[in-house]
Design a protein around this motif. Structure first.
Motif, PDB file in Angstrom:
ATOM      1  N   SER A 134     -65.889  78.027 -15.570  1.00 50.35           N
ATOM      2  CA  SER A 134     -65.095  79.120 -16.094  1.00 50.35           C
ATOM      3  C   SER A 134     -65.290  80.351 -15.212  1.00 50.35           C
ATOM      4  O   SER A 134     -66.184  80.408 -14.358  1.00 50.35           O
ATOM      5  CB  SER A 134     -65.502  79.425 -17.536  1.00 50.35           C
ATOM      6  N   LEU A 135     -64.426  81.360 -15.418  1.00 50.85           N
ATOM      7  CA  LEU A 135     -64.535  82.580 -14.625  1.00 50.85           C
ATOM      8  C   LEU A 135     -65.880  83.254 -14.866  1.00 50.85           C
ATOM      9  O   LEU A 135     -66.517  83.758 -13.916  1.00 50.85           O
ATOM     10  CB  LEU A 135     -63.386  83.526 -14.971  1.00 50.85           C
ATOM     11  N   ASP A 163     -61.927  89.463 -19.117  1.00 50.26           N
ATOM     12  CA  ASP A 163     -61.066  88.442 -19.712  1.00 50.26           C
ATOM     13  C   ASP A 163     -60.680  87.398 -18.669  1.00 50.26           C
ATOM     14  O   ASP A 163     -61.070  87.477 -17.496  1.00 50.26           O
ATOM     15  CB  ASP A 163     -59.825  89.083 -20.341  1.00 50.26           C
ATOM     16  N   GLU A 164     -59.892  86.399 -19.109  1.00 46.27           N
ATOM     17  CA  GLU A 164     -59.560  85.282 -18.228  1.00 46.27           C
ATOM     18  C   GLU A 164     -58.682  85.703 -17.057  1.00 46.27           C
ATOM     19  O   GLU A 164     -58.652  85.028 -16.020  1.00 46.27           O
ATOM     20  CB  GLU A 164     -58.852  84.193 -19.028  1.00 46.27           C
ATOM     21  N   LEU A 269     -57.185  84.139 -13.017  1.00 43.37           N
ATOM     22  CA  LEU A 269     -56.567  82.858 -13.346  1.00 43.37           C
ATOM     23  C   LEU A 269     -56.747  81.833 -12.237  1.00 43.37           C
ATOM     24  O   LEU A 269     -56.480  80.650 -12.440  1.00 43.37           O
ATOM     25  CB  LEU A 269     -55.070  83.055 -13.631  1.00 43.37           C
ATOM     26  N   GLY A 272     -61.540  78.787 -12.965  1.00 41.65           N
ATOM     27  CA  GLY A 272     -61.848  78.377 -14.331  1.00 41.65           C
ATOM     28  C   GLY A 272     -60.679  77.746 -15.024  1.00 41.65           C
ATOM     29  O   GLY A 272     -59.684  77.349 -14.433  1.00 41.65           O
ATOM     30  N   GLY A 273     -60.818  77.656 -16.337  1.00 48.34           N
ATOM     31  CA  GLY A 273     -59.795  77.016 -17.148  1.00 48.34           C
ATOM     32  C   GLY A 273     -60.092  75.572 -17.453  1.00 48.34           C
ATOM     33  O   GLY A 273     -59.480  74.981 -18.336  1.00 48.34           O
TER      34      GLY A 273
END
Length: 494
Positions: A134-135, A163-164, A269, A272-273
């Motif tokens: 993830s970030l 945040d993401e 963006l 991560g994810g």
């Protein structure tokens, strides 16, 4: 008249859903992946259920194949009249004999892929994909490599608020107050975090995010700084005002705008994810000799059989010991296993019947594209297949169909009608939306079509729509207004 108690016998009829029927209804609404998890849980609970494969023979369990769904595919010709369409759907799974006890859930379709001869699974690029960090994990790893002690603790607290998309979601003053540190100390650590990859993370605004990326490319000169400070003028397309503020000519401003468009407004963006889980279709539609062939995707479902060897051993052991509890447990497991196999077959037949009717009704879509999508309701499919409307709703929930045009949810093929002005055939809303998108994509960038222009063009094609309805469809497709499209075209032209 005396009032007193008395007993009366009355006969009434009520509709009661048995637990098994409720479970069958629940199975019908599950997707293949959800059903796979349900079957795996049942395999853990029931010792008589066995997951078979292509090499399974009669030693482990009875190999009674399912009668009405031997091929798990329905083929029909196109075009077909209403009677032929109904017959094509009725040929698939109409005559399920409930007295016949099936002991294997097995269908052969193009989705069934045999194992390699050496026992290894077929190679898939998905096997090489690993879970991405993830970030927050990505940034925390960089912080641990560069900082330590109190500085590391402050950096991790700041990273937790990113945040993401890569932006700091909480005011830095609040973070400093919560950590009981001076604001200048938090500013110093934030400046370090903003040097981490990807460039632009930790920004508190879009302008700061772009400025960080411009500095990293050594392009943050006074003219670019002025342009970044006036992003509202860029959004409005006020090029003359930008030239005056930046003190540049048209050619330099064009280069600066080109540079500006190369920056990433959401750098977080890119990291991560996790792995993206692809949609696994429940049905396949392919062109056959005389039309389209609808097949169930059985590659995600195991083949279930009843383990007769284990049943015989446990039954003999229970008989020799005279244990009534063991015999009852064995009978319950056998009944549950037989019911599950029968329920899975009924589910497959129902899904195949409903999907076949949908493909028959929407054959124009599979032949020519979305412009030939017809209006279709759950009631029409229910009447054609002989099932209840609620059953059609459950079948089409969380089910996906794969064809030459892509992967679509079964709900996609149900749409209300847009009435024709010239008395012609009604079309589906999805087809009208596709036509609106096509008209906008074909417009001149500097002369975009307004909603009124779109209304006139669609009316000439026989579609009666109001300007407000067209605006609603356009906004649903996330297409900007004509004013915004022209403004963006002016910026691109610069």
């Amino acid at each position: 008249m005396a009032i007193g108690p008395r007993l009366d016998l009355r006969t009434t009829q009520t509709v009661v859903l048995s637990p098994q029927l409720q479970a069958a209804i629940r199975l019908l609404a599950l997707s293949n992946l959800e059903l796979q998890a349900e079957i795996a849980a049942e395999l853990e609970r029931n010792p008589l259920l066995l997951e078979g494969d292509d090499s399974s023979d009669g030693d482990a369990g009875d190999a009674a194949l399912l009668g009405p769904a031997e091929s798990a595919a329905a083929e029909f010709a196109h075009p077909a009249p209403a009677e032929a369409a109904s017959d094509a759907a009725d040929q698939v799974g109409d005559s399920l004999d409930v007295d016949f006890i099936e002991e294997r859930f097995h269908h052969d379709s193009s989705a069934d892929r045999p194992r390699s001869s050496d026992g290894e699974e077929d190679f898939s690029p998905d096997l090489l994909a690993a879970e991405d960090d993830s970030l927050a994990e990505h940034l925390s790893r960089q912080a641990s490599a560069r900082l330590s002690g109190l500085d590391l603790a402050i950096a991790l607290a700041i990273i937790a608020c990113i945040d993401e998309a890569g932006y700091l979601g909480e005011p830095l003053a609040e973070i400093a107050s919560r950590l009981a540190i001076p604001l200048a100390e938090a500013e110093r650590i934030l400046a370090i975090v903003q040097t981490f990859e990807p460039t632009g993370v930790g920004a508190r605004s879009l302008a700061e995010c772009i400025a960080l990326q411009a500095r990293e490319r050594d392009r943050y000169d006074p003219c670019m700084a002025t342009l970044i400070d006036h992003l509202d003028l860029v959004a409005r397309g006020d090029l003359a005002q930008l030239r005056r503020l930046c003190d540049v000519d048209a050619e330099d401003l064009s280069d600066m705008l080109h540079e500006l468009r190369s920056y990433d407004p959401k750098p977080g963006l890119r990291v991560g994810g996790g792995r993206v889980t692809p949609v696994v279709p429940d049905l396949f539609v392919r062109r056959g000799r005389g039309g389209f062939v609808v097949e169930l995707n059985q590659s995600t479902l195991p083949r279930l059989i009843v383990n007769r060897q284990y049943q015989a051993v446990i039954s003999a052991h229970a008989t020799s010991r005279g244990s009534k509890a063991e015999r009852q447990f064995l009978e319950g497991c056998l009944a549950n296993a037989q019911w599950l196999i029968r329920a899975l077959d009924q589910r497959a037949n129902t899904i195949l019947k409903v999907a076949t009717e949908i493909v028959v009704q929407q054959a124009g879509f599979f032949e020519h594209g979305v412009s030939h999508l017809r209006p279709l309701t759950l009631r029409q499919v229910a009447d054609a297949t002989g099932v209840h409307e609620s059953t059609v709703s459950r079948v089409t929930s969380n089910k996906y169909l794969s064809c030459a045009r892509g992967v679509f949810e079964l709900k996609y093929f149900f749409s209300s009608a847009v009435h024709a002005t010239d008395g012609g055939e009604d079309v589906a809303i999805a087809a009208v939306r596709a036509r609106i998108r096509a008209l906008i994509e074909a417009e001149e960038p500097l002369k975009p079509l307004s909603d009124a222009d779109l209304q006139s063009l669609l009316e000439k094609e026989g579609h009666a729509l109001s300007r407000r309805t067209i605006a609603k469809y356009r906004e649903a497709m996330q297409i900007p207004s004509s004013f915004d499209r022209k403004r963006r075209a002016l910026v691109r032209a610069a």
